[in-house]
Design a protein around this motif. Structure first.
Motif, PDB file in Angstrom:
ATOM      1  N   UNK A  28       0.834  -1.206   0.000  1.00 44.90           N
ATOM      2  CA  UNK A  28       0.000   0.000   0.000  1.00 44.90           C
ATOM      3  C   UNK A  28       0.870   1.257   0.000  1.00 44.90           C
ATOM      4  N   UNK A  29       2.084   1.149   0.559  1.00 44.77           N
ATOM      5  CA  UNK A  29       2.998   2.293   0.559  1.00 44.77           C
ATOM      6  C   UNK A  29       3.345   2.702  -0.876  1.00 44.77           C
ATOM      7  N   UNK A  30       3.529   1.735  -1.758  1.00 45.41           N
ATOM      8  CA  UNK A  30       3.791   2.045  -3.164  1.00 45.41           C
ATOM      9  C   UNK A  30       2.596   2.759  -3.775  1.00 45.41           C
ATOM     10  N   UNK A  31       1.389   2.331  -3.399  1.00 46.60           N
ATOM     11  CA  UNK A  31       0.195   3.017  -3.874  1.00 46.60           C
ATOM     12  C   UNK A  31       0.163   4.460  -3.419  1.00 46.60           C
ATOM     13  N   UNK A  32       0.522   4.696  -2.168  1.00 40.49           N
ATOM     14  CA  UNK A  32       0.539   6.077  -1.669  1.00 40.49           C
ATOM     15  C   UNK A  32       1.577   6.922  -2.391  1.00 40.49           C
ATOM     16  N   UNK A  33       2.722   6.328  -2.724  1.00 41.52           N
ATOM     17  CA  UNK A  33       3.729   7.060  -3.492  1.00 41.52           C
ATOM     18  C   UNK A  33       3.170   7.496  -4.851  1.00 41.52           C
ATOM     19  N   UNK A  34       2.320   6.661  -5.435  1.00 43.49           N
ATOM     20  CA  UNK A  34       1.711   6.976  -6.726  1.00 43.49           C
ATOM     21  C   UNK A  34       0.409   7.754  -6.569  1.00 43.49           C
ATOM     22  N   UNK A  35       0.147   8.223  -5.345  1.00 39.54           N
ATOM     23  CA  UNK A  35      -1.028   9.060  -5.035  1.00 39.54           C
ATOM     24  C   UNK A  35      -2.348   8.320  -5.203  1.00 39.54           C
ATOM     25  N   UNK A  36      -2.327   7.037  -4.873  1.00 37.59           N
ATOM     26  CA  UNK A  36      -3.573   6.277  -4.811  1.00 37.59           C
ATOM     27  C   UNK A  36      -4.268   6.640  -3.501  1.00 37.59           C
ATOM     28  N   UNK A  37      -5.508   7.079  -3.541  1.00 40.69           N
ATOM     29  CA  UNK A  37      -6.194   7.453  -2.312  1.00 40.69           C
ATOM     30  C   UNK A  37      -6.576   6.222  -1.487  1.00 40.69           C
ATOM     31  N   UNK A  38      -6.090   6.136  -0.268  1.00 44.21           N
ATOM     32  CA  UNK A  38      -6.444   5.062   0.669  1.00 44.21           C
ATOM     33  C   UNK A  38      -6.354   3.676   0.046  1.00 44.21           C
ATOM     34  N   UNK A  39      -5.170   3.220  -0.360  1.00 44.26           N
ATOM     35  CA  UNK A  39      -5.045   1.870  -0.940  1.00 44.26           C
ATOM     36  C   UNK A  39      -5.428   0.806   0.078  1.00 44.26           C
ATOM     37  N   UNK A  40      -5.901  -0.348  -0.370  1.00 44.52           N
ATOM     38  CA  UNK A  40      -6.321  -1.417   0.562  1.00 44.52           C
ATOM     39  C   UNK A  40      -5.141  -1.941   1.369  1.00 44.52           C
ATOM     40  N   UNK A  41      -5.435  -2.442   2.570  1.00 41.19           N
ATOM     41  CA  UNK A  41      -4.391  -2.958   3.449  1.00 41.19           C
ATOM     42  C   UNK A  41      -4.669  -4.380   3.905  1.00 41.19           C
ATOM     43  N   UNK A  42      -5.705  -5.016   3.350  1.00 47.15           N
ATOM     44  CA  UNK A  42      -5.966  -6.430   3.614  1.00 47.15           C
ATOM     45  C   UNK A  42      -6.341  -7.112   2.298  1.00 47.15           C
ATOM     46  N   UNK A  43      -6.136  -8.421   2.227  1.00 50.64           N
ATOM     47  CA  UNK A  43      -6.494  -9.150   1.020  1.00 50.64           C
ATOM     48  C   UNK A  43      -7.995  -9.067   0.762  1.00 50.64           C
ATOM     49  N   UNK A  44      -8.788  -9.136   1.817  1.00 44.23           N
ATOM     50  CA  UNK A  44     -10.244  -9.078   1.651  1.00 44.23           C
ATOM     51  C   UNK A  44     -10.674  -7.742   1.061  1.00 44.23           C
ATOM     52  N   UNK A  45     -10.078  -6.641   1.542  1.00 49.02           N
ATOM     53  CA  UNK A  45     -10.422  -5.317   1.019  1.00 49.02           C
ATOM     54  C   UNK A  45      -9.965  -5.184  -0.425  1.00 49.02           C
ATOM     55  N   UNK A  46      -8.801  -5.731  -0.740  1.00 47.82           N
ATOM     56  CA  UNK A  46      -8.299  -5.704  -2.117  1.00 47.82           C
ATOM     57  C   UNK A  46      -9.297  -6.354  -3.060  1.00 47.82           C
ATOM     58  N   UNK A  47      -9.738  -7.550  -2.728  1.00 47.97           N
ATOM     59  CA  UNK A  47     -10.636  -8.276  -3.624  1.00 47.97           C
ATOM     60  C   UNK A  47     -12.030  -7.655  -3.645  1.00 47.97           C
ATOM     61  N   UNK A  48     -12.456  -7.108  -2.521  1.00 47.51           N
ATOM     62  CA  UNK A  48     -13.756  -6.435  -2.471  1.00 47.51           C
ATOM     63  C   UNK A  48     -13.782  -5.213  -3.390  1.00 47.51           C
ATOM     64  N   UNK A  49     -12.696  -4.454  -3.379  1.00 43.21           N
ATOM     65  CA  UNK A  49     -12.652  -3.258  -4.230  1.00 43.21           C
ATOM     66  C   UNK A  49     -12.609  -3.631  -5.705  1.00 43.21           C
ATOM     67  N   UNK A  50     -11.891  -4.705  -6.031  1.00 44.62           N
ATOM     68  CA  UNK A  50     -11.857  -5.137  -7.423  1.00 44.62           C
ATOM     69  C   UNK A  50     -13.231  -5.627  -7.872  1.00 44.62           C
ATOM     70  N   UNK A  51     -13.912  -6.345  -7.021  1.00 44.25           N
ATOM     71  CA  UNK A  51     -15.262  -6.811  -7.341  1.00 44.25           C
ATOM     72  C   UNK A  51     -16.207  -5.634  -7.570  1.00 44.25           C
ATOM     73  N   UNK A  52     -15.995  -4.549  -6.833  1.00 47.44           N
ATOM     74  CA  UNK A  52     -16.868  -3.384  -6.959  1.00 47.44           C
ATOM     75  C   UNK A  52     -16.761  -2.769  -8.354  1.00 47.44           C
ATOM     76  N   UNK A  53     -15.565  -2.758  -8.942  1.00 49.23           N
ATOM     77  CA  UNK A  53     -15.422  -2.241 -10.309  1.00 49.23           C
ATOM     78  C   UNK A  53     -16.248  -3.083 -11.278  1.00 49.23           C
ATOM     79  N   UNK A  54     -16.185  -4.399 -11.102  1.00 48.98           N
ATOM     80  CA  UNK A  54     -16.952  -5.282 -11.979  1.00 48.98           C
ATOM     81  C   UNK A  54     -18.446  -5.112 -11.744  1.00 48.98           C
ATOM     82  N   UNK A  55     -18.856  -5.040 -10.495  1.00 43.16           N
ATOM     83  CA  UNK A  55     -20.275  -4.929 -10.175  1.00 43.16           C
ATOM     84  C   UNK A  55     -20.874  -3.611 -10.673  1.00 43.16           C
ATOM     85  N   UNK A  56     -20.051  -2.556 -10.710  1.00 40.91           N
ATOM     86  CA  UNK A  56     -20.539  -1.261 -11.211  1.00 40.91           C
ATOM     87  C   UNK A  56     -20.539  -1.196 -12.731  1.00 40.91           C
ATOM     88  N   UNK A  57     -20.057  -2.238 -13.376  1.00 40.02           N
ATOM     89  CA  UNK A  57     -20.030  -2.267 -14.836  1.00 40.02           C
ATOM     90  C   UNK A  57     -18.915  -1.433 -15.438  1.00 40.02           C
TER      91      UNK A  57
END
Length: 299
Positions: free
Chosen positions: A150-179
């Motif tokens: 997540x530190x690499x994400x912050x360096x690239x200015x990613x807002x609040x990158x995930x910090x658990x595997x569950x959150x990572x996969x949940x956020x990816x699923x959200x992109x798919x679910x939103x079409x």
């Protein structure tokens, strides 16, 4: 690579930690292909690749640029990590344009929060997933890798990158679910190119195995979106053989972590070689304690 031995601090990630462990493994060869396949499903990211990437004319150069950033952030000092991230940021400044959707044209920019997040998510998922399939144990587990990277994400200015595997996969699923993810002609072009990168000789054979492994290791929903199918051949086992051969070949020469360890050892030596009187000056004496007590009483 040699610059990894320079710098005045240990960098963002610890030797033997989750990020060092995952990124040192040869499963990263599969992870890079897997990450590109997943990233291409976002039309904004795909537009940037189509409009600005030189992957068709110079696939090795394009790959080298990405690998350079990963190595510098993973193993370099904080200064080197920031310098390399700034270089990538300057390249991204010109990446902007428009792309078509079912509801009309939309603008995109490499600095868009949504695109930055998607690229970070796809990278993290791909490297974690490939290591889980072909690598060994991760110190602290999958959550430790996601949290550290997540530190690499912050360096690239990613807002609040995930910090658990569950959150990572949940956020990816959200992109798919939103079409927001889709397969179109541009994605098909990239997939076809990745399937048949113009390598020659033994490298061509090895790459074909790695591509098939990337497809086989993809979560089912992404394979379906990409219109890809797993091969019936024993590609998982074949990939273990290819990665084992690669690992032995790489072990013959210095690797990125070896140069980083030179920096760590130099810093440790400098710390232990500091004059004893200088180190002891930080330890309060009885006289110092009495002086501090008198000062406190006067206050």
């Amino acid at each position: 690579m040699r610059a990894l031995a320079e710098g005045d601090d240990g960098g963002y990630f610890a030797d033997g930690g989750a990020v060092w462990t995952v990124h040192a493994g040869t499963a990263t060869f599969v992870a890079g292909i897997r990450a590109l396949l997943i990233q291409a499903l976002h039309p904004g990211a795909m537009a940037g690749i189509h409009d600005f990437s030189r992957y068709r004319e110079d696939p090795i150069g394009r790959l080298t640029g990405t690998v350079r950033w990963v190595i510098c952030v993973t193993y370099g000092s904080t200064k080197q990590a920031h310098t390399e991230t700034a270089r990538v940021g300057r390249l991204h400044q010109r990446v902007a344009g428009t792309y078509s959707t079912d509801t009309g044209r939309r603008t995109y920019s490499a600095s868009d929060a949504s695109l930055l997040e998607w690229v970070h998510l796809a990278f993290t998922e791909a490297f974690l997933g490939a290591h889980q399939r072909w690598g060994g144990p991760i110190p602290g587990g999958a959550d430790a890798y996601v949290r550290e990277w997540a530190q690499a994400g912050r360096l690239m200015r990613v807002p609040s990158p995930p910090e658990t595997e569950a959150d990572l996969r949940s956020r990816m699923d959200a992109y798919r679910d939103r079409g927001e993810l889709r397969y179109d002609a541009r994605v098909a072009e990239v997939v076809q190119y990745l399937r048949d990168v113009p390598f020659t000789g033994s490298m061509r054979f090895a790459y074909r195995v790695l591509f098939a492994a990337a497809v086989a290791s993809l979560p089912r929903q992404y394979r379906k979106l990409l219109g890809l199918r797993r091969t019936r051949l024993p590609v998982i086992t074949a990939t273990r053989i290819v990665l084992a051969i690669s690992s032995r070949a790489l072990a013959a020469g210095p690797r990125a972590q070896d140069f980083a360890r030179q920096r760590h050892h130099r810093l440790q030596h400098a710390l232990h070689a500091a004059p004893i009187t200088k180190r002891e000056s930080a330890i309060p004496s009885a006289a110092d304690d009495r002086s501090q007590q008198r000062s406190n009483a006067e206050d």
